[in-house]
Design an enzyme around this catalytic site. Structure first.
Site, PDB file in Angstrom:
ATOM      1  CG  ASP A 129      -1.401  -6.773  -4.632  1.00  0.00           C
ATOM      2  OD1 ASP A 129      -0.608  -6.075  -4.923  1.00  0.00           O
ATOM      3  OD2 ASP A 129      -1.280  -8.024  -4.330  1.00  0.00           O
ATOM      4  CD1 TRP A 134       4.530   2.712  -4.835  1.00  0.00           C
ATOM      5  CD2 TRP A 134       3.568   2.774  -6.991  1.00  0.00           C
ATOM      6  NE1 TRP A 134       5.556   2.470  -5.691  1.00  0.00           N
ATOM      7  CE2 TRP A 134       4.871   2.718  -7.140  1.00  0.00           C
ATOM      8  CE3 TRP A 134       3.046   3.118  -8.155  1.00  0.00           C
ATOM      9  CZ2 TRP A 134       5.980   2.617  -8.504  1.00  0.00           C
ATOM     10  CZ3 TRP A 134       3.295   2.869  -9.388  1.00  0.00           C
ATOM     11  CH2 TRP A 134       4.787   2.621  -9.523  1.00  0.00           C
ATOM     12  N   GLY A 158       0.777  -1.470   0.061  1.00  0.00           N
ATOM     13  CA  GLY A 158      -0.091  -0.291   0.167  1.00  0.00           C
ATOM     14  C   GLY A 158       0.743   1.363  -0.061  1.00  0.00           C
ATOM     15  CG  ASP A 166      -5.635 -11.599 -11.951  1.00  0.00           C
ATOM     16  OD1 ASP A 166      -5.114 -10.881 -12.696  1.00  0.00           O
ATOM     17  OD2 ASP A 166      -4.926 -12.774 -11.896  1.00  0.00           O
ATOM     18  CE  LYS A 225       7.671  -3.647  -9.859  1.00  0.00           C
ATOM     19  NZ  LYS A 225       8.646  -2.855  -9.011  1.00  0.00           N
ATOM     20  CG  ASP A 250       5.514  -1.014  -7.932  1.00  0.00           C
ATOM     21  OD1 ASP A 250       6.588  -1.086  -8.835  1.00  0.00           O
ATOM     22  OD2 ASP A 250       5.807  -0.802  -6.778  1.00  0.00           O
TER      23      ASP A 250
END
Ligand SMILES: C[S@@+](CC[C@H](N)C(=O)[O-])C[C@H]1O[C@@H](n2cnc3c(N)ncnc32)[C@H](O)[C@@H]1O
Length: 245
Positions: A111, A90, A88, A127, A191, A151
């Protein structure tokens, strides 16, 4: 789905920790050499110390903080989707930047793992490939995002080509999500593990955004192939782009 109005986690954890001098982990039965090295690196990493002192849940929070400081991502009142949110960090940085505590902006995260609540934020366990979960996330931000940030990372297998493909698949899902929900002029930060497979995705990014930059914040370990792609000025979905099913 969890929305909480205070800043504490359900566990009551404070997330604040103490910094430290260089430390060694004593040899203990049951702890492998690589686990011991990982723990030593965590204890002695100045960014781990800084993240703790700022009350962040993760070292990763500093990467977003550094990117935002340098590139001026967020503005108060914006709507943001955060993909791969656990634990958590971000979400904490984004909530602060868009002014959630002053009743401004909208923030939703997802997540596979549990994430402790972040005040005013919708957090879904699931998901990103699950359409229903994505629809819930998008509904929370009224169907449109100023930013999609990701990320997401897959568990590593140790086999570099496999890890690269798995992480690139997540980059593809994150980009696909961004193309569905961004407002014109919106931004995408993700990312990305360099290795070749991401090149096709970079082409789609260049077609869809005014600017695409590769960035490596100081808090990203220099030995890691991890970089971030920062796309700004969303122009629209390319004509030949096929959305994921
Ligand atoms: C590096 S961590 C994110 C750290 C986070 N940005 C922070 O600041 O605390 C990567 C996360 O991506 C999540 N992830 C991987 N695949 C995912 C998927 N298909 N859908 C949702 N989350 C996923 C993992 O569970 C993991 O928690």
């Amino acid at each position: 789905m969890t929305i909480r109005k205070d800043n504490k986690g359900s566990s009551g954890r404070s997330y604040r920790g103490e910094g430290g001098l260089t430390s060694k982990v004593k040899k203990k039965r049951g702890l492998s050499a690589s686990s011991r090295r990982w723990i030593e690196r965590q204890i002695n990493d100045p960014y781990v110390t800084e993240a703790r002192s700022k009350g962040y849940r993760s070292r990763a929070a500093l990467k977003l903080e550094q990117i935002d400081q340098k590139h001026g991502l967020f503005k108060p009142g914006q709507s943001v989707l955060d993909l791969g949110s656990a634990p958590g960090g971000w979400l904490q940085v984004t909530a602060e930047r868009i002014g959630l505590n002053q009743g401004k902006g909208k923030l939703a995260g997802i997540d596979l793992l549990d994430v402790d609540p972040v005040s005013g934020t919708l957090i879904i366990k699931g998901d990103i490939n699950d359409d229903e979960k994505l629809a819930e996330l998008v509904a929370h931000i009224d169907g449109k995002a100023d930013w999609v940030i990701s990320d997401m990372a897959a568990d590593t297998t140790g086999h570099r080509p496999t890890d690269h493909l798995r992480t690139t698949a997540l980059l593809e899902m994150a980009l696909d999500t961004a193309l569905r929900v961004l407002v014109p002029g919106g931004g995408f930060l993700s990312k990305c593990f360099q290795g070749g497979a991401e090149i096709e995705l970079l082409t789609v990014m260049r077609q869809s955004f005014d600017q695409v930059k590769h960035i490596k914040p100081d808090a990203s370990r220099s030995e890691s192939v991890e970089i971030y792609v920062l796309c700004t000025g969303f122009k629209g979905v390319p004509d030949d782009y096929l959305f994921a099913d």
